[in-house]
Design a protein around this motif. Structure first.
Motif, PDB file in Angstrom:
ATOM      1  N   THR A 123     -18.203 -11.415  38.795  1.00 54.24           N
ATOM      2  CA  THR A 123     -19.447 -11.529  39.552  1.00 54.24           C
ATOM      3  C   THR A 123     -20.486 -10.599  38.934  1.00 54.24           C
ATOM      4  N   ARG A 124     -21.711 -10.689  39.450  1.00 53.27           N
ATOM      5  CA  ARG A 124     -22.762  -9.746  39.011  1.00 53.27           C
ATOM      6  C   ARG A 124     -22.343  -8.304  39.317  1.00 53.27           C
ATOM      7  N   GLU A 125     -21.737  -8.122  40.495  1.00 52.51           N
ATOM      8  CA  GLU A 125     -21.260  -6.782  40.858  1.00 52.51           C
ATOM      9  C   GLU A 125     -20.210  -6.308  39.856  1.00 52.51           C
ATOM     10  N   GLY A 126     -19.344  -7.214  39.427  1.00 54.20           N
ATOM     11  CA  GLY A 126     -18.339  -6.870  38.427  1.00 54.20           C
ATOM     12  C   GLY A 126     -18.967  -6.443  37.110  1.00 54.20           C
ATOM     13  N   TYR A 127     -20.008  -7.165  36.694  1.00 50.32           N
ATOM     14  CA  TYR A 127     -20.724  -6.790  35.472  1.00 50.32           C
ATOM     15  C   TYR A 127     -21.310  -5.378  35.612  1.00 50.32           C
ATOM     16  N   GLY A 128     -21.908  -5.110  36.769  1.00 50.19           N
ATOM     17  CA  GLY A 128     -22.453  -3.773  37.020  1.00 50.19           C
ATOM     18  C   GLY A 128     -21.370  -2.714  37.011  1.00 50.19           C
ATOM     19  N   ASN A 129     -20.208  -3.035  37.562  1.00 48.34           N
ATOM     20  CA  ASN A 129     -19.106  -2.077  37.584  1.00 48.34           C
ATOM     21  C   ASN A 129     -18.566  -1.815  36.179  1.00 48.34           C
ATOM     22  N   ILE A 130     -18.473  -2.854  35.351  1.00 49.88           N
ATOM     23  CA  ILE A 130     -18.040  -2.645  33.962  1.00 49.88           C
ATOM     24  C   ILE A 130     -19.054  -1.772  33.241  1.00 49.88           C
ATOM     25  N   SER A 131     -20.343  -2.024  33.475  1.00 46.82           N
ATOM     26  CA  SER A 131     -21.393  -1.187  32.875  1.00 46.82           C
ATOM     27  C   SER A 131     -21.230   0.273  33.297  1.00 46.82           C
ATOM     28  N   SER A 132     -20.962   0.485  34.576  1.00 48.95           N
ATOM     29  CA  SER A 132     -20.766   1.850  35.089  1.00 48.95           C
ATOM     30  C   SER A 132     -19.540   2.507  34.465  1.00 48.95           C
ATOM     31  N   LEU A 133     -18.466   1.752  34.304  1.00 51.15           N
ATOM     32  CA  LEU A 133     -17.245   2.305  33.703  1.00 51.15           C
ATOM     33  C   LEU A 133     -17.486   2.715  32.254  1.00 51.15           C
ATOM     34  N   ILE A 134     -18.220   1.901  31.514  1.00 53.24           N
ATOM     35  CA  ILE A 134     -18.537   2.251  30.120  1.00 53.24           C
ATOM     36  C   ILE A 134     -19.377   3.521  30.085  1.00 53.24           C
ATOM     37  N   THR A 135     -20.368   3.601  30.964  1.00 54.23           N
ATOM     38  CA  THR A 135     -21.218   4.793  31.025  1.00 54.23           C
ATOM     39  C   THR A 135     -20.415   6.028  31.400  1.00 54.23           C
ATOM     40  N   ARG A 136     -19.588   5.940  32.442  1.00 51.00           N
ATOM     41  CA  ARG A 136     -18.757   7.073  32.866  1.00 51.00           C
ATOM     42  C   ARG A 136     -17.818   7.489  31.737  1.00 51.00           C
ATOM     43  N   GLY A 137     -17.213   6.511  31.073  1.00 45.32           N
ATOM     44  CA  GLY A 137     -16.292   6.815  29.987  1.00 45.32           C
ATOM     45  C   GLY A 137     -16.942   7.618  28.879  1.00 45.32           C
ATOM     46  N   ARG A 138     -18.195   7.331  28.607  1.00 45.40           N
ATOM     47  CA  ARG A 138     -18.920   8.055  27.559  1.00 45.40           C
ATOM     48  C   ARG A 138     -19.442   9.399  28.047  1.00 45.40           C
ATOM     49  N   MET A 139     -19.957   9.437  29.268  1.00 48.72           N
ATOM     50  CA  MET A 139     -20.554  10.669  29.783  1.00 48.72           C
ATOM     51  C   MET A 139     -19.523  11.736  30.116  1.00 48.72           C
ATOM     52  N   ASP A 140     -18.344  11.329  30.549  1.00 41.24           N
ATOM     53  CA  ASP A 140     -17.350  12.274  31.042  1.00 41.24           C
ATOM     54  C   ASP A 140     -16.383  12.770  29.975  1.00 41.24           C
ATOM     55  N   ASN A 141     -16.600  12.375  28.706  1.00 38.85           N
ATOM     56  CA  ASN A 141     -15.668  12.732  27.642  1.00 38.85           C
ATOM     57  C   ASN A 141     -16.419  13.141  26.386  1.00 38.85           C
ATOM     58  N   ASP A 142     -15.667  13.692  25.442  1.00 38.85           N
ATOM     59  CA  ASP A 142     -16.256  14.069  24.170  1.00 38.85           C
ATOM     60  C   ASP A 142     -16.785  12.840  23.452  1.00 38.85           C
ATOM     61  N   ARG A 143     -17.808  13.037  22.652  1.00 43.69           N
ATOM     62  CA  ARG A 143     -18.400  11.948  21.879  1.00 43.69           C
ATOM     63  C   ARG A 143     -17.319  11.287  21.015  1.00 43.69           C
ATOM     64  N   GLY A 144     -17.275   9.973  21.055  1.00 40.70           N
ATOM     65  CA  GLY A 144     -16.320   9.226  20.253  1.00 40.70           C
ATOM     66  C   GLY A 144     -14.967   9.019  20.901  1.00 40.70           C
ATOM     67  N   SER A 145     -14.766   9.579  22.104  1.00 40.19           N
ATOM     68  CA  SER A 145     -13.476   9.440  22.801  1.00 40.19           C
ATOM     69  C   SER A 145     -13.668   9.002  24.246  1.00 40.19           C
ATOM     70  N   PRO A 146     -14.362   7.882  24.473  1.00 42.12           N
ATOM     71  CA  PRO A 146     -14.586   7.477  25.855  1.00 42.12           C
ATOM     72  C   PRO A 146     -13.300   7.018  26.533  1.00 42.12           C
ATOM     73  N   SER A 147     -13.159   7.365  27.797  1.00 42.78           N
ATOM     74  CA  SER A 147     -12.037   6.878  28.613  1.00 42.78           C
ATOM     75  C   SER A 147     -12.386   7.096  30.078  1.00 42.78           C
ATOM     76  N   VAL A 148     -11.715   6.346  30.925  1.00 42.09           N
ATOM     77  CA  VAL A 148     -11.907   6.508  32.369  1.00 42.09           C
ATOM     78  C   VAL A 148     -10.547   6.708  33.030  1.00 42.09           C
ATOM     79  N   SER A 149     -10.560   7.378  34.153  1.00 44.00           N
ATOM     80  CA  SER A 149      -9.328   7.612  34.910  1.00 44.00           C
ATOM     81  C   SER A 149      -9.047   6.413  35.820  1.00 44.00           C
ATOM     82  N   LEU A 150      -7.840   6.363  36.333  1.00 45.16           N
ATOM     83  CA  LEU A 150      -7.489   5.328  37.304  1.00 45.16           C
ATOM     84  C   LEU A 150      -8.369   5.414  38.550  1.00 45.16           C
ATOM     85  N   ASP A 151      -8.689   6.634  38.966  1.00 44.13           N
ATOM     86  CA  ASP A 151      -9.555   6.814  40.136  1.00 44.13           C
ATOM     87  C   ASP A 151     -10.942   6.231  39.894  1.00 44.13           C
ATOM     88  N   THR A 152     -11.494   6.497  38.719  1.00 41.28           N
ATOM     89  CA  THR A 152     -12.817   5.956  38.379  1.00 41.28           C
ATOM     90  C   THR A 152     -12.761   4.436  38.319  1.00 41.28           C
TER      91      THR A 152
END
Length: 159
Positions: A100-129
């Motif tokens: 859904t559109r909401e799903g697209y927004g959530n994937i966008s948020s996960l990509i952003t969180r993965g990059r912002m919350d980790n060292d450059r070049g090592s994006p990842s997200v936790s199960l909680d995120t």
């Protein structure tokens, strides 16, 4: 009927080489009714992909492949012959598809969180995120670097 649900374009640096338009054109040649674009930690080709799919009458499914960090789980990483191994947090690849559109927004948020919350070049997200951003998202665990295949390869089928 076959539909490719894990396809990388040139927007997946070092993982894909084709332009999104070429991927859609090839899918049409092969008679696919749909195809998913799931670049690694990136949605950069999504607009071009969606336009090409619409023009050629193919259902374009937008997604991404992310790195999931499983906190509390460790994997053994061997440094090299004769060198000691290192225990690091278990990471796995996870393919996410927007339902859904909401799903697209959530994937966008996960990509952003993965990059912002980790060292450059090592994006990842936790199960909680991932859990906080899961609405409208469908996940595939079939990648060889996915959590389920890693557990099976380590003979941990009970996990």
């Amino acid at each position: 009927m076959y539909v490719e649900l894990h396809c990388h374009s040139a927007f997946s640096l070092l993982d894909g080489a084709s332009d999104p338009e070429a991927i859609v054109a090839r899918a049409q040649q092969l008679g696919y009714p749909a195809i998913a674009l799931t670049d690694r930690h990136d949605l950069g080709g999504a607009v071009r992909f969606a336009h090409a799919a619409r023009e050629l009458g193919i259902e374009g499914i937008i997604g991404a492949e992310i790195t999931l960090e499983v906190r509390g789980q460790r994997s053994e990483v061997r440094a090299g012959k004769g060198e000691p191994s290192d225990l690091r947090p278990l990471t796995s690849d996870l393919v996410l598809l927007a339902q859904t559109r909401e799903g697209y927004g959530n994937i966008s948020s996960l990509i952003t969180r993965g990059r912002m919350d980790n060292d450059r070049g090592s994006p990842s997200v936790s199960l909680d995120t991932l859990a906080r951003h899961s609405a409208g998202v469908f996940a595939l665990t079939g990648s060889p670097n996915g959590w389920v295949p890693q557990l099976i390869a380590a003979d941990k089928t009970d996990a």
